[in-house]
Design an enzyme around this catalytic site. Structure first.
Site, PDB file in Angstrom:
ATOM      1  N   SER A 243       0.846  -1.192   0.000  1.00 58.46           N
ATOM      2  CA  SER A 243       0.000   0.000   0.000  1.00 58.46           C
ATOM      3  C   SER A 243       0.880   1.241   0.000  1.00 58.46           C
ATOM      4  O   SER A 243       2.103   1.155  -0.013  1.00 58.46           O
ATOM      5  CB  SER A 243      -0.883   0.010   1.240  1.00 58.46           C
ATOM      6  OG  SER A 243      -0.079   0.297   2.374  1.00 58.46           O
ATOM      7  N   LYS A 244       0.217   2.374   0.067  1.00 53.89           N
ATOM      8  CA  LYS A 244       0.939   3.654   0.082  1.00 53.89           C
ATOM      9  C   LYS A 244       1.944   3.712   1.220  1.00 53.89           C
ATOM     10  O   LYS A 244       2.962   4.373   1.129  1.00 53.89           O
ATOM     11  CB  LYS A 244      -0.054   4.806   0.241  1.00 53.89           C
ATOM     12  CG  LYS A 244      -0.904   5.000  -0.975  1.00 53.89           C
ATOM     13  CD  LYS A 244      -1.354   6.452  -1.079  1.00 53.89           C
ATOM     14  CE  LYS A 244      -2.018   6.686  -2.412  1.00 53.89           C
ATOM     15  NZ  LYS A 244      -3.442   6.668  -2.353  1.00 53.89           N
ATOM     16  N   ARG A 245       1.613   3.031   2.296  1.00 50.56           N
ATOM     17  CA  ARG A 245       2.504   3.008   3.446  1.00 50.56           C
ATOM     18  C   ARG A 245       3.893   2.518   3.064  1.00 50.56           C
ATOM     19  O   ARG A 245       4.881   2.829   3.720  1.00 50.56           O
ATOM     20  CB  ARG A 245       1.949   2.058   4.517  1.00 50.56           C
ATOM     21  CG  ARG A 245       1.262   2.754   5.665  1.00 50.56           C
ATOM     22  CD  ARG A 245       0.839   1.757   6.729  1.00 50.56           C
ATOM     23  NE  ARG A 245       0.326   0.522   6.170  1.00 50.56           N
ATOM     24  CZ  ARG A 245       0.984  -0.618   6.165  1.00 50.56           C
ATOM     25  NH1 ARG A 245       2.198  -0.688   6.661  1.00 50.56           N
ATOM     26  NH2 ARG A 245       0.435  -1.707   5.651  1.00 50.56           N
ATOM     27  N   GLY A 247       5.642   3.338   0.758  1.00 56.77           N
ATOM     28  CA  GLY A 247       6.458   4.333   0.068  1.00 56.77           C
ATOM     29  C   GLY A 247       6.262   4.337  -1.425  1.00 56.77           C
ATOM     30  O   GLY A 247       5.457   5.070  -1.954  1.00 56.77           O
TER      31      GLY A 247
END
Ligand code: GLU
Length: 465
Positions: A243-245, A247
């Site tokens: 996910s966006k987490r 990076g």
């Protein structure tokens, strides 16, 4: 059968790692079999599709070098075609108008949920021999529903997951056109896959539930059913869903972070596919090896360390001119002009096996183009009285000696000896004077590449008087 594959992203987000891997596999399969790779943009979700996302997808594909042979086709430009097929299906009794209101659907759903049943359309507007339908209510624009088979199973041999079966009783008569006439997602995919003659569909396994519906539709249209392969998801380094987490969501972010496309491609190829123990291979090699049998059915886990390792590997052997272009472009982004400086292609060769990515490369070569003033602390530590004396003597000799690495190295050595200094006692201050830092690749090479004029000027700048 001539292989025809497609990559069909929705421009609702960037081209992320998962999408890029799907594209790579579809591309490689087409290349492997001398087939055709098609790019199709599934932009019917007007509310969520953006031109920026579309551009990011096209940029990502181009950066990776995944060239399509046909397309890009845009679904929004194919609306008349979808409407035509809907009309044909209605005329052939393969689809029907349903006038059920949203309120009635909500009531039905609530009743079904109350009975702990899966919510599904109950077929009340489905024409059946022997049943009479109520007259269509006035002023209610109908949706169009597909007459899904009611019995039997729909099954396919998934190229990745093996045999998958759904009972038709599990599937309801899904909507293929909304009340405003716009076709729905599954319908557009089917018309496109048929019209584009797709033989192999590779996509994320979030689409497994769409596949039985699509197969039934294709069969109703009398169209051949392609082979399907559903790729498992990619997990982050931490084992969580990517996910966006994590990076780097967009492929282009890897470009920004200084990765080479061939490193990313090699990395993606191994993400859920293998060829023995091979870890490092070119795309030509990958295309020769690629098959569906060695795609793993389980989720693949992202491993940043391995990607970094591959990137360093490809950097070491990258063409100097190309690296020079990359470093120049990256420095230009920081406002650094390299024109008039030393030969960039020679500078990058000094650093390409010492850095992990192109941004580090740009940072490393920066002081060759912009003289870095050593910080006071560094001056105090390295540019001491005896060191400056040695540098002064060296400057004298460098103004006259032949400008060639071996000769230059000899000159530095000799000057150190003559000045009563050990080699590092002169070479380190020399690096500080030339590049503003105490470490660098071989000093002979640094001198040679910087060139006499620059070296003399930089030495003069640190010498008193
Ligand atoms: N547009 C879909 C997506 O982006 C892909 C559909 C397909 O490959 O069939 O997930």
């Amino acid at each position: 059968m001539k292989v025809r594959t497609r990559f069909a992203p929705s421009p609702t987000g960037f081209l992320h790692i998962g999408g890029a891997r799907t594209a790579l596999f579809a591309w490689a399969y087409a290349r492997r079999h001398g087939g055709t790779f098609i790019l199709r943009i599934e932009d019917t979700d007007v509310a969520r599709s953006t031109p920026q996302a579309l551009q990011a997808i096209l940029d990502g594909m181009q950066w990776l070098g995944l060239a399509h042979d046909e397309g890009p086709f845009y679904q929004m430009q194919r609306m008349p075609r979808y409407k035509e097929v809907i009309a044909e299906m209605l005329a052939a009794g393969k689809a029907y108008h349903c006038y059920m209101s949203k309120e009635d659907l909500d009531t039905l759903r609530a009743e079904q949920e109350g009975r702990k049943e899966k919510p599904r359309y109950d077929g009340r507007w489905r024409p059946e021999p022997g049943t009479t339908l109520p007259p269509p209510p006035d002023g209610v624009p109908p949706v169009v529903r597909f007459r899904n088979p009611q019995d039997g199973v729909v099954a396919w041999d998934d190229q990745v997951k093996g045999r998958i079966e759904f009972a038709n009783s599990e599937l309801d008569d899904f909507i293929i056109a909304r009340a405003d006439g716009t076709p729905t997602y599954n319908f557009c995919v089917v018309v496109d896959d048929r019209d584009m003659g797709i033989t192999h569909v590779l996509r994320g396994d979030d689409h497994v539930n769409n596949t039985p519906r699509q197969i039934n539709l294709l069969q109703a249209l009398g169209a051949p059913v392609p082979h399907y392969g559903h790729l498992s998801m990619i997990l982050g380094d931490d084992g969580q869903k990517l996910s966006k987490r994590h990076g780097a969501v967009s492929v282009m972010q890897y470009e920004e972070e200084g990765y080479l496309p061939e490193a990313v491609l090699n990395y993606l190829a191994r993400l859920g596919w293998s060829h023995g123990d091979e870890e490092v291979f070119s795309m030509e090699q990958f295309v020769q090896w690629f098959d569906f049998d060695h795609i793993t059915a389980s989720a693949a886990q992202f491993n940043t360390e391995k990607l970094n390792w591959l990137n360093a590997h490809y950097l070491k052997q990258a063409d100097p001119q190309r690296l020079a272009g990359e470093a120049t472009r990256r420095l230009a982004r920081q406002g650094v002009v390299v024109a008039g400086g030393p030969d960039m292609a020679r500078v990058v060769v000094l650093y390409r096996d010492r850095v992990a990515n192109l941004n580090e490369l740009a940072d490393a070569v920066h002081p060759f183009f912009v003289a870095a003033k050593p910080a006071d602390e560094m001056r105090a530590q390295h540019l001491t009285e005896p060191a400056l004396k040695g540098l002064s003597a060296l400057r004298e000799r460098l103004s006259a000696c032949a400008w060639q690495a071996a000769e230059l190295g000899q000159t530095v050595k000799q000057t150190a000896t003559d000045s009563g200094l050990k080699m590092p006692q002169l070479a380190i201050p020399l690096r500080v004077a030339l590049l503003g830092m105490p470490q660098s690749p071989s000093i002979d090479a640094v001198l040679e590449v910087l060139g006499r004029e620059r070296v003399l000027a930089r030495l003069a700048a640190v010498l008193p008087g």
